[in-house]
Design an enzyme around this catalytic site. Structure first.
Site, PDB file in Angstrom:
ATOM      1  N   TYR A   1      -4.146   1.556  12.082  1.00  0.00           N
ATOM      2  CA  TYR A   1      -4.906   0.395  12.556  1.00  0.00           C
ATOM      3  C   TYR A   1      -5.033  -0.716  11.512  1.00  0.00           C
ATOM      4  O   TYR A   1      -5.737  -1.698  11.728  1.00  0.00           O
ATOM      5  CB  TYR A   1      -6.317   0.823  12.965  1.00  0.00           C
ATOM      6  CG  TYR A   1      -7.063   1.565  11.875  1.00  0.00           C
ATOM      7  CD1 TYR A   1      -7.485   0.915  10.728  1.00  0.00           C
ATOM      8  CD2 TYR A   1      -7.311   2.925  11.979  1.00  0.00           C
ATOM      9  CE1 TYR A   1      -8.139   1.579   9.722  1.00  0.00           C
ATOM     10  CE2 TYR A   1      -7.965   3.614  10.968  1.00  0.00           C
ATOM     11  CZ  TYR A   1      -8.377   2.929   9.847  1.00  0.00           C
ATOM     12  OH  TYR A   1      -9.017   3.599   8.842  1.00  0.00           O
ATOM     13  N   CYS A   2      -4.396  -0.573  10.355  1.00  0.00           N
ATOM     14  CA  CYS A   2      -4.628  -1.507   9.251  1.00  0.00           C
ATOM     15  C   CYS A   2      -4.310  -2.946   9.657  1.00  0.00           C
ATOM     16  O   CYS A   2      -3.207  -3.252  10.111  1.00  0.00           O
ATOM     17  CB  CYS A   2      -3.793  -1.110   8.039  1.00  0.00           C
ATOM     18  SG  CYS A   2      -4.066  -2.194   6.619  1.00  0.00           S
TER      19      CYS A   2
ATOM     20  N   CYS B   1       0.850  -1.190   0.000  1.00  0.00           N
ATOM     21  CA  CYS B   1       0.000   0.000   0.000  1.00  0.00           C
ATOM     22  C   CYS B   1       0.885   1.238   0.000  1.00  0.00           C
ATOM     23  O   CYS B   1       2.021   1.201   0.478  1.00  0.00           O
ATOM     24  CB  CYS B   1      -0.911   0.003   1.231  1.00  0.00           C
ATOM     25  SG  CYS B   1      -2.153   1.327   1.236  1.00  0.00           S
TER      26      CYS B   1
ATOM     27  N   CYS C   1      -1.566   3.065   7.356  1.00  0.00           N
ATOM     28  CA  CYS C   1      -2.563   3.485   8.340  1.00  0.00           C
ATOM     29  C   CYS C   1      -2.359   2.767   9.669  1.00  0.00           C
ATOM     30  O   CYS C   1      -2.062   1.569   9.708  1.00  0.00           O
ATOM     31  CB  CYS C   1      -3.970   3.239   7.798  1.00  0.00           C
ATOM     32  SG  CYS C   1      -4.304   4.164   6.287  1.00  0.00           S
TER      33      CYS C   1
ATOM     34  N   ARG D   1      -4.920   7.873   9.377  1.00  0.00           N
ATOM     35  CA  ARG D   1      -4.756   7.503   7.976  1.00  0.00           C
ATOM     36  C   ARG D   1      -3.751   8.425   7.268  1.00  0.00           C
ATOM     37  O   ARG D   1      -3.983   8.927   6.172  1.00  0.00           O
ATOM     38  CB  ARG D   1      -6.100   7.517   7.256  1.00  0.00           C
ATOM     39  CG  ARG D   1      -7.048   6.438   7.782  1.00  0.00           C
ATOM     40  CD  ARG D   1      -8.289   6.293   6.925  1.00  0.00           C
ATOM     41  NE  ARG D   1      -7.987   5.865   5.575  1.00  0.00           N
ATOM     42  CZ  ARG D   1      -7.813   4.594   5.207  1.00  0.00           C
ATOM     43  NH1 ARG D   1      -7.919   3.623   6.115  1.00  0.00           N
ATOM     44  NH2 ARG D   1      -7.547   4.282   3.959  1.00  0.00           N
TER      45      ARG D   1
ATOM     46  N   CYS E   1     -28.311 -10.593  14.746  1.00  0.00           N
ATOM     47  CA  CYS E   1     -26.866 -10.509  14.507  1.00  0.00           C
ATOM     48  C   CYS E   1     -26.201 -11.858  14.299  1.00  0.00           C
ATOM     49  O   CYS E   1     -25.109 -11.930  13.740  1.00  0.00           O
ATOM     50  CB  CYS E   1     -26.177  -9.774  15.655  1.00  0.00           C
ATOM     51  SG  CYS E   1     -25.962 -10.754  17.156  1.00  0.00           S
TER      52      CYS E   1
ATOM     53  N   CYS F   1     -21.201 -18.425   7.593  1.00  0.00           N
ATOM     54  CA  CYS F   1     -20.290 -17.641   6.760  1.00  0.00           C
ATOM     55  C   CYS F   1     -19.500 -18.612   5.897  1.00  0.00           C
ATOM     56  O   CYS F   1     -19.937 -19.719   5.640  1.00  0.00           O
ATOM     57  CB  CYS F   1     -19.406 -16.734   7.609  1.00  0.00           C
ATOM     58  SG  CYS F   1     -18.383 -17.576   8.822  1.00  0.00           S
TER      59      CYS F   1
ATOM     60  N   CYS G   1     -25.550 -16.325  23.892  1.00  0.00           N
ATOM     61  CA  CYS G   1     -26.040 -15.964  22.558  1.00  0.00           C
ATOM     62  C   CYS G   1     -27.291 -16.766  22.218  1.00  0.00           C
ATOM     63  O   CYS G   1     -28.259 -16.211  21.688  1.00  0.00           O
ATOM     64  CB  CYS G   1     -24.965 -16.224  21.511  1.00  0.00           C
ATOM     65  SG  CYS G   1     -23.634 -15.010  21.494  1.00  0.00           S
TER      66      CYS G   1
ATOM     67  N   ASP H   1     -11.035 -12.915   4.561  1.00  0.00           N
ATOM     68  CA  ASP H   1     -10.125 -11.784   4.553  1.00  0.00           C
ATOM     69  C   ASP H   1      -9.581 -11.482   5.947  1.00  0.00           C
ATOM     70  O   ASP H   1      -8.450 -11.011   6.086  1.00  0.00           O
ATOM     71  CB  ASP H   1     -10.882 -10.572   3.991  1.00  0.00           C
ATOM     72  CG  ASP H   1     -10.098  -9.286   4.059  1.00  0.00           C
ATOM     73  OD1 ASP H   1     -10.621  -8.314   4.630  1.00  0.00           O
ATOM     74  OD2 ASP H   1      -8.970  -9.248   3.539  1.00  0.00           O
TER      75      ASP H   1
END
Length: 399
Positions: A28-29, A22, A26, A139, A339, A273, A330, A289
């Site tokens: 917190y990336c 990149c 940043c 950023r 959620c 997911c 939960c 990801d």
């Protein structure tokens, strides 16, 4: 090898054609540190690009296919790379409709880039964290360059949306945050909370599900559950006044979908997911990801096909584990339907019964769902009656 493909289940692969490279750094990336996994990473080769496009299209079970170009910063590659990608997409499309979206920090956009993006109907996601003081804090003081990119997209009529992280700084200013995006003409807004756990040993990010029985050590930019709840309520109160059906906030749309018993459209709010993987520039494929760690590597497209990896038992089990690993608190929650435990990467606390797997943001989500419950009930009823949920604005104005 026989692969069972669920009927009518689209899959997505977030492609990282430059890996974690990149032009910004940043604070917190979560992806920059993947350079540790691939210290000498080269950009995606044309050979692998063609292999990926062919396999990705062959793996699809739906007539519409979405390609997602991500990073790192995907605009570090030249326009010629994406022109070649479009040629290959058409070669292997076999009648399918193909769409492309590209996530960028916006600082490298030019008139030439924007003309290409418009001509080829790319949807562009812009990473921007709100007004300049909030954005520039973490950023790399890039706000002016990002806004220049936004203005170029608008000038060339490129469809775009905003992707904003919510951290411990901007979370305290939900109204100012939302009004900023409204003022710059953003119609599609999504935000994601900054929650990254770091190793006490070397400060690197840790595997999302590691050491779930221990208290997390969070990076200093992380949002707290209380901040997250107040932020969501504050943004919602601004949005609901006059922007239903005019500005689309991804999380609010997903919440209404779950309230109405419809698919929410985002994996974090779904009961399962595992349908959104990630591929690095060398062809390595990961379950998600946010799970680009060695233990979640599914294989490499040079040795295994995407169909084998993404519809294989290992990835299917990864997806089922989201529901199967919910703790008792939960399972007893009245808002579970809304959620579904949210993203597994954030489920690293113990619940009130001492069971592991409670979402770090649970208190914040409970605050938000309680805050919007009556409105969601009303909008669901409007949808059931074939009317627009935007009628809520008229109900609210007459109260």
């Amino acid at each position: 090898m026989s692969i069972a493909i669920p009927f009518g289940s689209p899959l997505y692969v977030m492609l990282k054609p430059v890996g974690s490279r990149c032009n910004l750094n940043c604070h917190y990336c979560y992806y920059l540190e993947k350079g540790r996994l691939y210290p000498n990473q080269e950009p995606l080769s044309e050979e692998l690009l063609e292999t990926f496009i062919q396999q990705y299209l062959e793996a699809q079970t739906m007539p519409e296919v979405l390609f997602t170009w991500h990073g790192g910063e995907p605009l570090l590659l030249p326009l010629s790379f994406y022109r070649r990608a479009l040629e290959l997409q058409q070669r292997y499309a076999r009648g399918r409709q193909i769409d492309n979206c590209l996530q960028t920090n916006g600082t490298l956009l030019t008139d030439e880039w924007c003309e290409f993006l418009r001509e080829n109907r790319f949807l562009v996601g812009i990473s921007i964290d709100g007004p300049q003081p909030f954005h520039d804090a973490y950023r790399c003081r890039s706000f002016e360059k990002v806004m220049r990119g936004v203005r170029l997209l608008q000038k060339h009529h490129v469809e775009w949306n905003a992707m904003a992280t919510v951290n411990h700084l901007n979370a305290a200013h939900p109204a100012e945050f939302y009004r900023f995006f409204k003022d710059i003409g953003c119609q599609y807004l999504q935000f994601t909370p900054v929650i990254e756990r770091v190793s006490q040993r070397d400060g690197s990010f840790v595997t999302p599900l590691a050491d779930v029985t221990k208290e997390p050590s969070l990076c200093d930019t992380s949002v707290t559950p209380e901040q997250w709840g107040s932020f969501l309520c504050g943004v919602y109160d601004e949005w609901v006044k006059e922007d239903i059906g005019r500005i689309f906030v991804q999380l609010f749309d997903a919440t209404l979908a779950n309230w109405a018993g419809e698919p929410p459209g985002i994996c974090s709010m779904s009961p399962i997911c595992g349908r959104a993987a990630a591929m690095e520039a060398n062809g390595d494929v990961y379950s998600c990801d946010h799970f680009v760690f060695p233990e979640y590597r599914l294989g490499n497209i040079r040795q295994q096909s995407l169909t084998e990896m993404l519809y294989g038992e290992r990835q299917q089990q990864f997806g089922r584990d989201k529901s199967a690993s919910l703790p008792r608190q939960c399972r007893e929650c009245r808002f579970l339907f809304a959620c579904h435990g949210e993203c597994p990467k954030n489920r690293f606390l113990k619940d009130k019964y001492g069971e592991p797997g409670l979402n770090y943001l649970c208190k914040g989500y409970q605050q938000f769902f309680a805050h919007v419950a009556s409105d969601m009930d009303f909008m669901k009823a409007e949808l059931d009656a074939g009317r627009s949920p935007a009628n809520l604005m008229f109900r609210s104005s007459s109260d």
